[in-house]
Design a protein around this motif. Sequence first.
Motif, PDB file in Angstrom:
ATOM      1  N   THR A  57      33.414  20.076  21.574  1.00  0.00           N
ATOM      2  CA  THR A  57      32.963  18.450  22.065  1.00  0.00           C
ATOM      3  C   THR A  57      31.635  18.143  21.824  1.00  0.00           C
ATOM      4  OG1 THR A  57      34.968  18.391  23.174  1.00  0.00           O
ATOM      5  CG2 THR A  57      33.314  16.733  23.758  1.00  0.00           C
ATOM      6  N   ARG A 110      46.983   8.236  32.748  1.00  0.00           N
ATOM      7  CA  ARG A 110      47.056   9.546  32.176  1.00  0.00           C
ATOM      8  C   ARG A 110      46.548  10.789  33.027  1.00  0.00           C
ATOM      9  NH1 ARG A 110      44.668   7.992  25.986  1.00  0.00           N
ATOM     10  NH2 ARG A 110      45.576   5.963  26.123  1.00  0.00           N
ATOM     11  N   GLU A 111      45.818  11.439  32.569  1.00  0.00           N
ATOM     12  CA  GLU A 111      45.452  12.786  33.396  1.00  0.00           C
ATOM     13  C   GLU A 111      44.224  12.374  34.383  1.00  0.00           C
ATOM     14  OE1 GLU A 111      44.564  12.408  30.295  1.00  0.00           O
ATOM     15  OE2 GLU A 111      43.547  13.903  29.506  1.00  0.00           O
ATOM     16  N   TYR A 112      43.719  11.196  34.175  1.00  0.00           N
ATOM     17  CA  TYR A 112      42.566  10.586  34.959  1.00  0.00           C
ATOM     18  C   TYR A 112      43.032   9.992  36.396  1.00  0.00           C
ATOM     19  CZ  TYR A 112      40.573  11.562  30.678  1.00  0.00           C
ATOM     20  OH  TYR A 112      40.079  11.909  29.472  1.00  0.00           O
ATOM     21  N   PRO A 154      37.229  17.976  25.615  1.00  0.00           N
ATOM     22  CA  PRO A 154      37.508  16.568  25.293  1.00  0.00           C
ATOM     23  C   PRO A 154      37.846  15.303  26.201  1.00  0.00           C
ATOM     24  CG  PRO A 154      38.295  18.158  23.546  1.00  0.00           C
ATOM     25  CD  PRO A 154      37.962  18.665  25.033  1.00  0.00           C
ATOM     26  N   SER A 155      38.770  15.710  27.127  1.00  0.00           N
ATOM     27  CA  SER A 155      38.753  14.600  28.261  1.00  0.00           C
ATOM     28  C   SER A 155      37.811  14.760  29.050  1.00  0.00           C
ATOM     29  CB  SER A 155      40.337  15.121  28.853  1.00  0.00           C
ATOM     30  OG  SER A 155      40.265  16.368  29.560  1.00  0.00           O
ATOM     31  N   HIS A 182      40.233   4.632  29.354  1.00  0.00           N
ATOM     32  CA  HIS A 182      41.094   5.621  29.934  1.00  0.00           C
ATOM     33  C   HIS A 182      41.274   5.729  31.178  1.00  0.00           C
ATOM     34  CE1 HIS A 182      39.594   6.647  25.799  1.00  0.00           C
ATOM     35  NE2 HIS A 182      40.753   7.102  25.612  1.00  0.00           N
ATOM     36  N   ILE A 237      35.333  11.982  28.012  1.00  0.00           N
ATOM     37  CA  ILE A 237      35.808  10.841  28.057  1.00  0.00           C
ATOM     38  C   ILE A 237      35.289  10.233  29.442  1.00  0.00           C
ATOM     39  CG2 ILE A 237      37.744   9.267  28.379  1.00  0.00           C
ATOM     40  CD1 ILE A 237      38.975  10.772  25.910  1.00  0.00           C
ATOM     41  N   ALA A 238      35.662  11.204  30.733  1.00  0.00           N
ATOM     42  CA  ALA A 238      35.572  11.075  32.022  1.00  0.00           C
ATOM     43  C   ALA A 238      33.892  10.695  32.474  1.00  0.00           C
ATOM     44  CB  ALA A 238      35.963  12.075  33.054  1.00  0.00           C
ATOM     45  N   THR A 242      39.928  15.191  35.134  1.00  0.00           N
ATOM     46  CA  THR A 242      39.361  15.096  33.876  1.00  0.00           C
ATOM     47  C   THR A 242      40.597  15.739  32.994  1.00  0.00           C
ATOM     48  OG1 THR A 242      38.380  17.404  33.850  1.00  0.00           O
ATOM     49  CG2 THR A 242      37.009  15.472  34.292  1.00  0.00           C
ATOM     50  N   GLY A 243      41.580  16.309  33.556  1.00  0.00           N
ATOM     51  CA  GLY A 243      42.515  17.226  32.648  1.00  0.00           C
ATOM     52  C   GLY A 243      41.766  18.431  32.326  1.00  0.00           C
ATOM     53  N   GLU A 277      34.935  23.263  30.855  1.00  0.00           N
ATOM     54  CA  GLU A 277      34.334  21.849  30.775  1.00  0.00           C
ATOM     55  C   GLU A 277      32.921  21.776  30.868  1.00  0.00           C
ATOM     56  OE1 GLU A 277      38.707  21.913  31.734  1.00  0.00           O
ATOM     57  OE2 GLU A 277      37.149  22.669  32.916  1.00  0.00           O
TER      58      GLU A 277
END
Length: 281
Positions: free
Chosen positions: A132, A61-63, A85-86, A23, A89-90, A80-81, A210
């Motif tokens: 999350t 993407r947002e990263y 959830p995002s 990602h 991932i980061a 991270t957006g 977050e």
Amino acid sequence: MTDDATAADELDSEDPNDETQYHLDVGPDDVAETVLLPGNPERLPKITGGWDASEVVAEHREYRTATGTYEGTPISVTSTGIGSPSAAIAVEELARVGADTFIRVGSCGAIREEASVGDLVITRGAVRQEGTSDEYVREDYPAVADHAVVAALVAAAERLGYDYHVGLTCSTDSFYAGQGRPGFEGFEARGSDELIEELRAANVLNFEMEASTILTLANLYGLRAGAVCTVYANRVTGEFRTEGERKAAKTASLATHLLAKMDDRVTESGAAEWHAGLGLD
């Protein structure tokens, strides 16, 4: 092809390269050990503008990720957006390429009168009002900031002369219903009218989306994390202004430099971890 081989292929299909992350599109040489985590990718130049130097190393993407130095200390930033959830991932993918310290940098809504618009909130721990982190660990597991990261953020805010508050944050999955705001056409979620007062009574300082996941994952993986956010809205007084946007970024950048000094003190002293007796300079 055997069933086992098929299963292995399915697992590999989401990460075809052993080094470059699926990602974030970063590899082991792309990021520093400490990474700042804003939500909005447009905040990167506002953050890196205060560094000695920086270079964007990945965008997907947002990263968006940039790496550079602040007062000679290596530092990275990855957007991270919006939401946990995002952000998870980061943290997952940055940890895989060598990052070990994460500082959430963003904006928030305060739910106490004393936290004025433009002030900073430094998170000591977080209410896990997001889903999350529940997928990682039992719901009563605490989301706690690393004590050295908190100390470095406080010291940085003091040195920069910023007004700040240290305390508990509530991280939510919804900007509207989850933070007690009306939804479309005035929709009100069950319990939303009591949410803010309940959290205020529990001495919670602010809302954002977050921090609790970042803190939870860092603790699960034996890493360090903290969070600093600028207050944009005070939900009690009704104030709202996008004021002091760069304060959290400057505080987190200086804190990264101070953490490097603190880590040097730990190494020199032979202590197990940093404590106040070791000092910062």
